[in-house]
Design a protein around this motif. Sequence first.
Motif, PDB file in Angstrom:
ATOM      1  N   ARG A 198      -7.221   5.105  -6.719  1.00 25.25           N
ATOM      2  CA  ARG A 198      -6.274   4.867  -5.631  1.00 25.25           C
ATOM      3  C   ARG A 198      -5.310   3.731  -5.928  1.00 25.25           C
ATOM      4  O   ARG A 198      -4.441   3.431  -5.098  1.00 25.25           O
ATOM      5  N   THR A 199      -5.456   3.094  -7.081  1.00 29.53           N
ATOM      6  CA  THR A 199      -4.559   2.004  -7.458  1.00 29.53           C
ATOM      7  C   THR A 199      -3.988   2.281  -8.847  1.00 29.53           C
ATOM      8  O   THR A 199      -4.563   3.050  -9.631  1.00 29.53           O
ATOM      9  N   ARG A 251     -11.541   9.346  -6.339  1.00 29.75           N
ATOM     10  CA  ARG A 251     -10.365   9.299  -7.200  1.00 29.75           C
ATOM     11  C   ARG A 251      -9.722   7.914  -7.226  1.00 29.75           C
ATOM     12  O   ARG A 251      -9.869   7.118  -6.304  1.00 29.75           O
ATOM     13  N   ARG A 273       0.723   4.085  -2.905  1.00 35.70           N
ATOM     14  CA  ARG A 273       0.348   5.459  -2.569  1.00 35.70           C
ATOM     15  C   ARG A 273       1.412   6.446  -3.059  1.00 35.70           C
ATOM     16  O   ARG A 273       1.096   7.505  -3.603  1.00 35.70           O
ATOM     17  N   ARG A 302       0.816  -1.214   0.000  1.00 32.62           N
ATOM     18  CA  ARG A 302       0.000   0.000   0.000  1.00 32.62           C
ATOM     19  C   ARG A 302       0.852   1.269   0.000  1.00 32.62           C
ATOM     20  O   ARG A 302       0.532   2.237  -0.690  1.00 32.62           O
TER      21      ARG A 302
END
Length: 343
Positions: free
Chosen positions: A225-226, A223, A193, A189
């Motif tokens: 996120r990946t 929005r 990010r 993660r």
Amino acid sequence: MSQLPDHLGLSPFRQRSPWIGGDLQTLRDTLRPLRFPPDRAEPLTIPLADGGQLLGLLDRPSGAAPAALVLVMHGLGGSSDGPGPRRLALALVAEGFAVLRLNLRGAGRGRPLARGTYCACCNEDLRPAVALARQLAAGRPLFGAGISLGGTVLLNGSLAGLAFDGLVCVSSPLELHVCAVQFERRRNRVYQRWLMQRLREQTLADPGGLKEAERRALAGPGRARTIRAFDAAITAPRWGFGSVAAYYDAASPLAPLIAGRPLPPTLLLHAGDDPWVPASPLRQLAAALSGRAGAGAAPVPTVVITPHGGHNGFHAPGDGPACWADRLAVSWLKRLSQAEGDG
């Protein structure tokens, strides 16, 4: 196929303490930034078909004429000013190569010069850059060296007929679907990010502006996120793909490489503990290529998979400014340039 070729003169990779494990190898240059000399490269603009331009930075060796020219490509969210391209370029220039560090569409200092953003299969953007690089090489060999996604761009370009005399690809994805899944793992993660922040910044600064749907995907409460969601909302439609799956299929060079599509002499370097790009596609390719090389056969890629090294890390004991991967790339390209000279 996954062994280090003896003729390159390097010992097998060993991790440098305290950078032990794939994550610390990957993060070393972030946690302890490198100090580079002033950048005295010559900026060159490369016209694109849509009226925009790419920005390249030409590093020349001092003294004698260069042995060859190397087109160096950055990875996802990066630029020609990143530590990977700068470090590799310095190592190459020190060994007598000229280097053209290319900013892909929308990257780094080239952001104001062209609308849109790059993708892993941007052959029409790469074509004029290769043409300029061939002109600058002035009859000497032209090589490509790509870091992470930059290597994927070079592989796709070469498979599409762009002429290189040799390639080096470090930590480069061969199968984008697999990478998207890897980034969506809980352990990654923070990496995702960080990359998403860089991609948002590059895209929001687009001089051509954004469609409303794109702006919502980048800045709205829902929005993306990946990496997969970013590619679905931005990359795939901008490059004419009907879906993110279609983009990943078209931009993944694994299948054509397994099928035996020709490449120039190519070195693919990967670490088994790369936290960003799984090594499984490289192992699949190595198994498919095993036994294919022989007398009179077309060259097949040399696949080197080290147990450790992280994602474009490869920090070894005794490293100077160059890491082990940089030194391996230099050795591979020196061998190719000598072979071209002997030929």
